[in-house]
Every structure is written in structure tokens, then in C-alpha cells.
Write a protein that holds these residues in place. Structure first.
Motif, PDB file in Angstrom:
ATOM      1  N   ASP A   1      44.550  33.454  32.892  1.00  0.00           N
ATOM      2  CA  ASP A   1      44.480  33.552  31.438  1.00  0.00           C
ATOM      3  C   ASP A   1      43.563  32.446  30.938  1.00  0.00           C
ATOM      4  N   HIS A   2      43.465  32.280  29.658  1.00  0.00           N
ATOM      5  CA  HIS A   2      42.497  31.330  29.100  1.00  0.00           C
ATOM      6  C   HIS A   2      42.886  29.880  29.348  1.00  0.00           C
ATOM      7  N   ASP A   3      44.093  29.635  29.832  1.00  0.00           N
ATOM      8  CA  ASP A   3      44.491  28.261  30.172  1.00  0.00           C
ATOM      9  C   ASP A   3      44.211  27.930  31.635  1.00  0.00           C
ATOM     10  N   THR A   4      43.879  28.944  32.443  1.00  0.00           N
ATOM     11  CA  THR A   4      43.697  28.718  33.878  1.00  0.00           C
ATOM     12  C   THR A   4      42.488  27.827  34.130  1.00  0.00           C
ATOM     13  N   ARG A   5      42.702  26.807  34.937  1.00  0.00           N
ATOM     14  CA  ARG A   5      41.612  25.885  35.269  1.00  0.00           C
ATOM     15  C   ARG A   5      40.983  26.203  36.626  1.00  0.00           C
ATOM     16  N   PHE A   6      41.824  26.658  37.582  1.00  0.00           N
ATOM     17  CA  PHE A   6      41.324  26.943  38.921  1.00  0.00           C
ATOM     18  C   PHE A   6      41.810  28.314  39.390  1.00  0.00           C
ATOM     19  N   LEU A   7      40.893  29.090  39.940  1.00  0.00           N
ATOM     20  CA  LEU A   7      41.222  30.372  40.564  1.00  0.00           C
ATOM     21  C   LEU A   7      40.751  30.313  42.009  1.00  0.00           C
ATOM     22  N   VAL A   8      41.685  30.527  42.951  1.00  0.00           N
ATOM     23  CA  VAL A   8      41.353  30.591  44.374  1.00  0.00           C
ATOM     24  C   VAL A   8      41.486  32.044  44.813  1.00  0.00           C
ATOM     25  N   VAL A   9      40.411  32.597  45.359  1.00  0.00           N
ATOM     26  CA  VAL A   9      40.403  33.994  45.785  1.00  0.00           C
ATOM     27  C   VAL A   9      40.204  34.063  47.282  1.00  0.00           C
ATOM     28  N   GLU A  10      41.186  34.606  47.969  1.00  0.00           N
ATOM     29  CA  GLU A  10      41.102  34.831  49.420  1.00  0.00           C
ATOM     30  C   GLU A  10      40.407  36.172  49.631  1.00  0.00           C
ATOM     31  N   MET A  11      39.352  36.194  50.430  1.00  0.00           N
ATOM     32  CA  MET A  11      38.553  37.403  50.588  1.00  0.00           C
ATOM     33  C   MET A  11      38.523  37.853  52.043  1.00  0.00           C
ATOM     34  N   GLY A  12      39.214  38.948  52.322  1.00  0.00           N
ATOM     35  CA  GLY A  12      39.156  39.576  53.631  1.00  0.00           C
ATOM     36  C   GLY A  12      38.283  40.808  53.564  1.00  0.00           C
ATOM     37  N   ALA A  13      38.049  41.412  54.722  1.00  0.00           N
ATOM     38  CA  ALA A  13      37.174  42.587  54.733  1.00  0.00           C
ATOM     39  C   ALA A  13      37.506  43.473  55.919  1.00  0.00           C
ATOM     40  N   SER A  14      37.337  44.760  55.710  1.00  0.00           N
ATOM     41  CA  SER A  14      37.497  45.734  56.789  1.00  0.00           C
ATOM     42  C   SER A  14      36.161  46.317  57.207  1.00  0.00           C
ATOM     43  N   GLY A  15      35.079  45.866  56.585  1.00  0.00           N
ATOM     44  CA  GLY A  15      33.763  46.385  56.917  1.00  0.00           C
ATOM     45  C   GLY A  15      32.692  45.778  56.038  1.00  0.00           C
ATOM     46  N   ALA A  16      31.465  46.173  56.286  1.00  0.00           N
ATOM     47  CA  ALA A  16      30.321  45.628  55.556  1.00  0.00           C
ATOM     48  C   ALA A  16      30.417  45.932  54.066  1.00  0.00           C
ATOM     49  N   GLY A  17      30.005  44.986  53.256  1.00  0.00           N
ATOM     50  CA  GLY A  17      29.932  45.165  51.816  1.00  0.00           C
ATOM     51  C   GLY A  17      31.199  44.824  51.065  1.00  0.00           C
ATOM     52  N   LYS A  18      32.319  44.671  51.756  1.00  0.00           N
ATOM     53  CA  LYS A  18      33.596  44.432  51.069  1.00  0.00           C
ATOM     54  C   LYS A  18      33.638  43.033  50.450  1.00  0.00           C
ATOM     55  N   ILE A  19      33.249  42.022  51.230  1.00  0.00           N
ATOM     56  CA  ILE A  19      33.254  40.663  50.687  1.00  0.00           C
ATOM     57  C   ILE A  19      32.201  40.534  49.591  1.00  0.00           C
ATOM     58  N   ALA A  20      31.040  41.160  49.788  1.00  0.00           N
ATOM     59  CA  ALA A  20      29.989  41.109  48.769  1.00  0.00           C
ATOM     60  C   ALA A  20      30.502  41.633  47.432  1.00  0.00           C
ATOM     61  N   ARG A  21      31.283  42.701  47.464  1.00  0.00           N
ATOM     62  CA  ARG A  21      31.822  43.246  46.215  1.00  0.00           C
ATOM     63  C   ARG A  21      32.777  42.257  45.555  1.00  0.00           C
ATOM     64  N   LEU A  22      33.661  41.638  46.357  1.00  0.00           N
ATOM     65  CA  LEU A  22      34.602  40.674  45.782  1.00  0.00           C
ATOM     66  C   LEU A  22      33.858  39.459  45.224  1.00  0.00           C
ATOM     67  N   VAL A  23      32.796  39.029  45.907  1.00  0.00           N
ATOM     68  CA  VAL A  23      31.992  37.913  45.410  1.00  0.00           C
ATOM     69  C   VAL A  23      31.339  38.284  44.088  1.00  0.00           C
ATOM     70  N   SER A  24      30.861  39.519  43.975  1.00  0.00           N
ATOM     71  CA  SER A  24      30.212  39.944  42.733  1.00  0.00           C
ATOM     72  C   SER A  24      31.198  39.995  41.569  1.00  0.00           C
ATOM     73  N   ILE A  25      32.472  40.221  41.877  1.00  0.00           N
ATOM     74  CA  ILE A  25      33.489  40.269  40.827  1.00  0.00           C
ATOM     75  C   ILE A  25      33.900  38.853  40.404  1.00  0.00           C
ATOM     76  N   ALA A  26      34.189  38.000  41.395  1.00  0.00           N
ATOM     77  CA  ALA A  26      34.729  36.662  41.109  1.00  0.00           C
ATOM     78  C   ALA A  26      33.652  35.637  40.792  1.00  0.00           C
ATOM     79  N   ARG A  27      32.448  35.820  41.333  1.00  0.00           N
ATOM     80  CA  ARG A  27      31.338  34.877  41.163  1.00  0.00           C
ATOM     81  C   ARG A  27      31.792  33.444  41.418  1.00  0.00           C
ATOM     82  N   PRO A  28      32.133  33.123  42.672  1.00  0.00           N
ATOM     83  CA  PRO A  28      32.669  31.794  42.979  1.00  0.00           C
ATOM     84  C   PRO A  28      31.693  30.664  42.654  1.00  0.00           C
ATOM     85  N   ASP A  29      32.245  29.562  42.180  1.00  0.00           N
ATOM     86  CA  ASP A  29      31.485  28.325  42.052  1.00  0.00           C
ATOM     87  C   ASP A  29      31.362  27.660  43.423  1.00  0.00           C
ATOM     88  N   ILE A  30      32.373  27.890  44.268  1.00  0.00           N
ATOM     89  CA  ILE A  30      32.382  27.347  45.624  1.00  0.00           C
ATOM     90  C   ILE A  30      32.810  28.467  46.570  1.00  0.00           C
TER      91      ILE A  30
END
Length: 471
Positions: A159-188
Motif C-alpha cells: 500500500d502507499h505506506d510500504t517502504r520495501f517490497l521483496v519479490v521472490e522470482m522462480g521460473a518454470s521456463g524462459a521468459g517467466k522471470i523477465a515478465r515478473l521483472v517487467s511487473i515489479a521493476r526492481p531497484d535491486i
């Protein structure tokens, strides 16, 4: 989830909004997003998604009965709550997560960390959560919510008070992590390891490397890529990202480094070397392989400007990696059970066996390994099960119980090593393994239970740990 009007969601997700009589399209929904009707509570948004075993549309009425205020589905289900009919529910879930992260990020407060790797994602995520939660409102996945469904659901908890979001990204094949990265746009973006976990699904170790590299390939130059200097496949990803690279490991050139690693039954100790400073660290988490996860977490929070001493104190307080992950039980009769049967890959099984040998050695305790199948290895299955059987012998594990026909090559390989005077037994299932061990275990023994989740040995580990279990 942050608030949205119904008509706003319809426009965003490109669906047909179906409203019960007297329901205003400007009605606001802000409940939690769920795909499991059993987790729905009052005000929830339920995404009815088709699954491998069943179809969420079958459970939409139950979700409404449990309090769902809004349902996203592929057809009109005749429900008494607003419905949004979309062509692809999974795509809609991702798009909603993308918008939520973007809106919260626009406030200028949110920092996003993405974590991937063949092993260690969940432990690293838990260590990061322990540190970051002391610094401000933090959202991280529950359990191993790291796939194309679980990761967006985790993102939608901010929510708008959240300071840190940690996203664990697994994959079952090509392109899966890329999609999650495109959604979350990690700073790190963190890459822990490239191994044979799920290699059968990826099509080999090279394909696994390509999939894990998706974490850092699309990072902008304003981001940071945190890479394992001890894994050659991860280290060379430094040449594939525009982001600034930070390394961790035991390699002499690693920027965040561990020295003097020592694993005992009480936990794992090492000396942290970073920015010219040396600090002793004592993890309660069992196993030297978790040192790498701790280094990755420290490398991340260093980039976030968090005080090193506070970060160390936070990870030292974490009691275990996760349920069924190197979970240690001391029985009243003197038997120690290490239940690490939530999942298994060749790397994680090898690490667990080495830990078993290390913690038993100082006191000369008898070691017992209970091993089941390492799933999803495809063409590598026989070779890797053989390798584990030989490792059991090399580490001089005193008794080996192999569970299930799919793991039989562990038993066969151990039996072919003539120099070993230990004993290997192949049994059909967990009940048979329990029957063998119930009569065999004695005070001082240390028992490791390790397998892929599908083998179900985590419940055998719980059963062995339970005092006085006789069924």
C-alpha cells in the motif's frame, strides 16, 4: 491492495464489467487479492484461474460465500457480486500488480528487491524481511510465492505506506522471470545460484542460466545487480546488465565476503568482511550454504543504506530458514532430526549432506541420511542421483535410507562403492522408512531427511521428530 473503483479496474484490465442490480460502477474495492477460495475473507478480490489440477471458476461461489466482494473470471458465473470477465485471468493479475507497484512507487518511498536463483531464494527473502521490517513497513512473500501467480499476489499486498517490497522470482521456463521483472521493476536484482533445480523443465543448465539472467538483463543503469562471485555462471552475468554490479561470496574479490565459515548443530558462524570492516556473524540457521544467502541479504541492505550492525542483529535473530528447511529438532531420547524435505536439487542435497557430516564430526555422532527423489531433473536424473549416492559414501554417512523407486540410483551408487562400510537400505515409501528408523535410531544419532516436495518426506521428518510417535 490499494483502492480501485470497479470501472477503473475494468478499463485497466480490459474486461467486461458485470454488475448486480443497484451496484454502482464507481464502487471502490480494496481487499486482498486471492486465487485460493480458502484464503478469501470479507472484501477480498478473487481471481478465478485455471490450474494444473482444478479450475478456480469451480470455487468462485465458495469465494463469494466467504466474503469476496469482486470476482475476475473468464465468463459470467451468475454471482451476486460484481464480476469482471477477461480473456486471460493470469495476464490480468499481472497487469493489476504492475499498476499497483507503479502507483505506490510514484509516491517516491517504495524500494523493490527481486531475488532469484536455483537455490536459496526463500531463505534470502526471509533474511531480507527480518532486516527490512525493522526499518519500515515491508512486504515479502508468504511461503514460496514465487511463480507467475504467487509473485503478483505478493506485490498486490503493498500500500502507499510500504517502504520495501521483496519479490521472490522462480521460473518454470524462459521468459517467466523477465515478465515478473517487467511487473515489479526492481531497484535491486539478486541472482544467487545457477544449478540443476528444475533443469528438466528448462532443458538443461545453459537454459537455466539464461532464465536466471533475465533478472538482471533488463535492469536499468539506475538499478543494482547483486551477483554471486562464487558461481561462474552468475558472475558472468555482470557483462549482461546495464545496472551497477555488486558481488558477494567467499571469493577474494567479492565486495561482501565471508571468511572462517564454521557450521555446527547450534548454527553457522562466519566473519563478514565488507568495506574494510570485519564483523563476526552467528546465524541460528543450520548449514554453511546459508552463509551465501546471508551475504546476499547484507549486500542488498548495504545498497539501501541500512546500518550494518542492525542488519547483522536482525539476521542473527532468525530462528530457521523456513518450515521444513534445515529445521532442527532435538528429541528427548537424544536423537537429532534435521528436516530439510521441503524441496531438493543436486546442489541443495549435497549441501545438506555436507552439513550433516560437519555437525556430527566434532562429537563423533552417528549420521543417518533419509533421501528421496530429486524431481524435475529430466535427462540428468540418473546421473545426479548416482552422484548423491557417491557423495554419501565420500562423506562417510553411516546409514542411508533411500525412499521410493525414483530415488533408487542413490542406493545403487552407494552400494557400488566398495570402500564404504556403512549401510544403505532402499524402501518403498515413507511408512516403510519410518518402520526401519523407529527400531534403528539411538541416542546421539543425527538424522537428515531430504527430498523434493513431491516425495512427501517432510511429513516423515515431522513424524520422526515427534516424541513417542508409534504410528
Amino acid at each position: 491492495m490499494i483502492p480501485f473503483r470497479l470501472d477503473e479496474l475494468a478499463e485497466l484490465l480490459g474486461g467486461e464489467l458485470l454488475l448486480p442490480a443497484d451496484t454502482d460502477a464507481r464502487t471502490v474495492v480494496d481487499g486482498g487479492v486471492e486465487t485460493d477460495s480458502r484464503l478469501v475473507s470479507a472484501g477480498s478480490i478473487f481471481f478465478a484461474l485455471p490450474g494444473e489440477v482444478t479450475d478456480g471458476h469451480l470455487f468462485a461461489p465458495a469465494a463469494v460465500e466467504a466474503g469476496a466482494a469482486f470476482v475476475v473470471c473468464r465468463e459470467d458465473l451468475g454471482l451476486e457480486v460484481p464480476q469482471l470477465v477477461v480473456a486471460d485471468g493470469l495476464e490480468a493479475l499481472g497487469e493489476l500488480a504492475r499498476e499497483v507497484v507503479a502507483r505506490v512507487r510514484a509516491g517516491g518511498r517504495l524500494r523493490v528487491v527481486g531475488v532469484t536463483g536455483s537455490n536459496g531464494k526463500t531463505t534470502t527473502k526471509n533474511l531480507l524481511r527480518a532486516i527490512l521490517a525493522e526499518e519500515g513497513p515491508t512486504v515479502a512473500p508468504r511461503d514460496s510465492f514465487n511463480n507467475q501467480v504467487g509473485a503478483p499476489i505478493s506485490m498486490l499486498r503493498i500500500d502507499h505506506d510500504t517502504r520495501f517490497l521483496v519479490v521472490e522470482m522462480g521460473a518454470s521456463g524462459a521468459g517467466k522471470i523477465a515478465r515478473l521483472v517487467s511487473i515489479a521493476r526492481p531497484d535491486i536484482g539478486v541472482v544467487l545460484k545457477v544449478g540443476l533445480a528444475h533443469a528438466g523443465g528448462f532443458g538443461g543448465i545453459d537454459a537455466t542460466e539464461e532464465a536466471k539472467a533475465e533478472m538482471v538483463v533488463e535492469l536499468p543503469e539506475t538499478a543494482v545487480a547483486v551477483l554471486n562471485a562464487d558461481d561462474d555462471r552468475v558472475a558472468r552475468m555482470a557483462g549482461r546488465t546495464a545496472a551497477r554490479v555488486v558481488t558477494f561470496g567467499q571469493a577474494p574479490g567479492a565486495e561482501v565476503r565471508a571468511e572462517d565459515v564454521e557450521a555446527t548443530a547450534a548454527g553457522t558462524r562466519f566473519t563478514l568482511v565488507v568495506d574494510g570492516v570485519r564483523r563476526p556473524v552467528g546465524l541460528r540457521i543450520l548449514g554453511e550454504h546459508h552463509v551465501m544467502n546471508a551475504l546476499a541479504a547484507i549486500a542488498v541492505v548495504r545498497e539501501l543504506g541500512i546500518d550494518l550492525d542492525r542488519a547483522i542483529a536482525a539476521i542473527e535473530a532468525v530462528p530457521r530458514a523456513e518450515r521444513w528447511r534445515m529445521e532442527l529438532f532435538e528429541r528427548p531420547d537424544g536423537v537429532t532430526v534435521v528436516n530439510d524435505a521441503y524441496n531438493a536439487s543436486p546442489d541443495s542435497v549435497a549441501a545438506a549432506l555436507k552439513t550433516l557430516a560437519q555437525i556430527a564430526r566434532p562429537e563423533g555422532r552417528r549420521t543417518v541420511a533419509v533421501l528421496g527423489e530429486m524431481a524435475e531433473l529430466g535427462e540428468y536424473a540418473q546421473e545426479e542421483h548416482d552422484r548423491i549416492g557417491r557423495l554419501v559414501v565420500r562423506l562417510d554417512i553411516r546409514k542411508l535410507v533411500v525412499v521410493g523407486d525414483a530415488a533408487r540410483h542413490i542406493h545403487a551408487a552407494a552400494g557400488l562403492e566398495g570402500s564404504w562400510d556403512g549401510e544403505s537400505v532402499l524402501v518403498a515409501d515413507a511408512d516403510a522408512a519410518y518402520d526401519v528408523l523407529r527400531d534403528e535410531l539411538r541416542s546421539g544419532d543425527i538424522v537428515l531427511v531430504k527430498s523434493s516436495n513431491s516425495a512427501g518426506l517432510r511429513f516423515l521428518g515431522d513424524r520422526l521428530a515427534a516424541t513417542g510417535a508409534d504410528s
